[in-house]
Design a protein around this motif. Sequence first.
Motif, short mmCIF file in Angstrom:
data_model
loop_
_atom_site.label_atom_id
_atom_site.label_comp_id
_atom_site.label_asym_id
_atom_site.label_seq_id
_atom_site.Cartn_x
_atom_site.Cartn_y
_atom_site.Cartn_z
N ALA A 18 -6.18 -14.82 46.60
CA ALA A 18 -4.25 -13.66 46.86
C ALA A 18 -4.32 -14.32 48.09
O ALA A 18 -2.73 -13.97 48.24
N GLN A 21 -1.49 -16.02 48.83
CA GLN A 21 -0.74 -16.71 48.12
C GLN A 21 0.38 -15.53 48.67
O GLN A 21 1.69 -14.98 48.54
N PHE A 22 0.71 -14.70 50.59
CA PHE A 22 1.30 -13.84 50.94
C PHE A 22 1.82 -14.70 51.97
O PHE A 22 1.25 -15.57 52.30
N LYS A 30 1.43 -4.57 52.20
CA LYS A 30 2.39 -3.75 52.19
C LYS A 30 2.07 -4.26 50.70
O LYS A 30 1.74 -2.82 49.76
N TYR A 31 1.91 -4.96 50.31
CA TYR A 31 0.95 -5.45 49.03
C TYR A 31 -0.61 -4.10 48.89
O TYR A 31 -0.71 -3.35 47.48
N GLN A 33 -1.10 -2.07 50.34
CA GLN A 33 -0.80 -0.35 51.32
C GLN A 33 -0.93 -0.06 49.35
O GLN A 33 -0.80 0.96 49.04
N SER A 34 0.09 -0.92 49.09
CA SER A 34 0.66 -0.14 47.67
C SER A 34 0.35 -0.07 46.51
O SER A 34 -0.61 1.15 45.58
N ALA A 35 -1.00 -1.09 46.38
CA ALA A 35 -2.36 -0.89 45.84
C ALA A 35 -3.21 0.42 46.05
O ALA A 35 -3.58 0.89 44.70
N ALA A 37 -1.88 2.98 47.27
CA ALA A 37 -1.59 3.79 46.79
C ALA A 37 -1.56 4.37 45.42
O ALA A 37 -1.23 6.20 45.14
N VAL A 38 -1.23 3.34 44.33
CA VAL A 38 -0.80 3.80 43.27
C VAL A 38 -1.66 4.28 42.99
O VAL A 38 -2.55 5.21 41.78
N LEU A 74 -7.13 -4.97 43.10
CA LEU A 74 -6.23 -5.56 43.75
C LEU A 74 -6.31 -5.43 44.80
O LEU A 74 -5.79 -6.82 45.58
N LYS B 30 6.90 7.31 47.06
CA LYS B 30 6.49 6.37 47.66
C LYS B 30 5.73 5.72 46.24
O LYS B 30 5.62 4.63 46.72
N TYR B 31 4.89 6.41 45.16
CA TYR B 31 4.70 6.02 44.09
C TYR B 31 4.98 5.55 43.29
O TYR B 31 4.15 3.35 42.93
N SER B 34 6.10 1.48 45.08
CA SER B 34 4.52 1.40 45.46
C SER B 34 4.40 0.27 44.19
O SER B 34 3.62 -0.68 44.01
N VAL B 38 3.41 -4.46 43.94
CA VAL B 38 2.56 -4.88 43.20
C VAL B 38 2.90 -5.41 41.71
O VAL B 38 2.60 -6.61 41.93
N THR B 41 4.88 -8.24 43.14
CA THR B 41 4.44 -9.02 43.91
C THR B 41 3.12 -10.14 42.28
O THR B 41 4.26 -11.41 42.96
N ARG B 45 4.78 -14.80 41.53
CA ARG B 45 3.48 -14.90 41.20
C ARG B 45 3.85 -16.59 39.88
O ARG B 45 3.61 -17.12 39.83
#
Lengths: 149, 149
Positions: A18, A21-22, A30-31, A33-35, A37-38, A74, B30-31, B34, B38, B41, B45
């Motif tokens: 991946a 792919q950014f 951001k991606y 950190q988001s993954a 966070a979840v 991820l 935030k959750y 996030s 993801v 993204t 793709r």
Amino acid sequence: MKKPVLLALLCCALPLSAQAQFAKPEDAIKYRQSAFAVMGTHFGRIGAVVKGEVPFNAAAVTANAEIVAALSKLPFDAFGPGTDKGGNTKAKAEIWTEQDKFKKGATDMQEATAKLLVAAKSGNLEEVKKAFGATGQSCKACHDNYRAK
Amino acid sequence: MKKPVLLALLCCALPLSAQAQFAKPEDAIKYRQSAFAVMGTHFGRIGAVVKGEVPFNAAAVTANAEIVAALSKLPFDAFGPGTDKGGNTKAKAEIWTEQDKFKKGATDMQEATAKLLVAAKSGNLEEVKKAFGATGQSCKACHDNYRAK
């Protein structure tokens, strides 16, 4: 198609490479950190059970462990070259100078989350506690080494 | 155990009633952001394939569609009461005054992502394009109504 893009795609066996792919480092940051966070939210919900704050419900723990295990796969493709800067990242430079060790840490964590899911499905709280502890250790190992305070 | 907690847990059939599980509105915001990040993204793709920017690879599209479908189930429990403010949210007040419509939009999107996954597994690019378009429409419907610019 431009050659670099073609080359990137040829390398794109599963798991998806991946990092190519950014569009921008910020997007990768951001991606990932988001993954995290979840994943952290659902891991924390299992933690509340382990700590006795929430009664043990095997189905609920399994649902959370499913998400944790899926999300664990991820973030790591989003630590590609050049993503050490660009957003509000706490990622330490060592990630890119100790790639083998970093990747081992990622694999250890993914394996720990897979075991946590098995433990959740067993319906045995003691197994969940053990696997939760081991997973937490695997998180902490990378945070200690690779995440700035 | 305090009664409100017990009540919240009794309501906690699957899918998890996660809204009771965030300590602060900021955490819920935030959750959900996030989870959308993801999901977006990986949806993007697939979009790159649909637009012809990336060659069609059914396995890669399926891997992305799996993540999109799984993530589509997560954000909506984090739109609980009191989470309209507290973080940097673009959520419009109508989410909480039009709950039935909002929830229908969420369900529509989840169903669309499930169909996108079926299309991806079919290995038929035309099916993927159709399902991608329908999923995009379901995203847009809620963004138009419930997300501030």
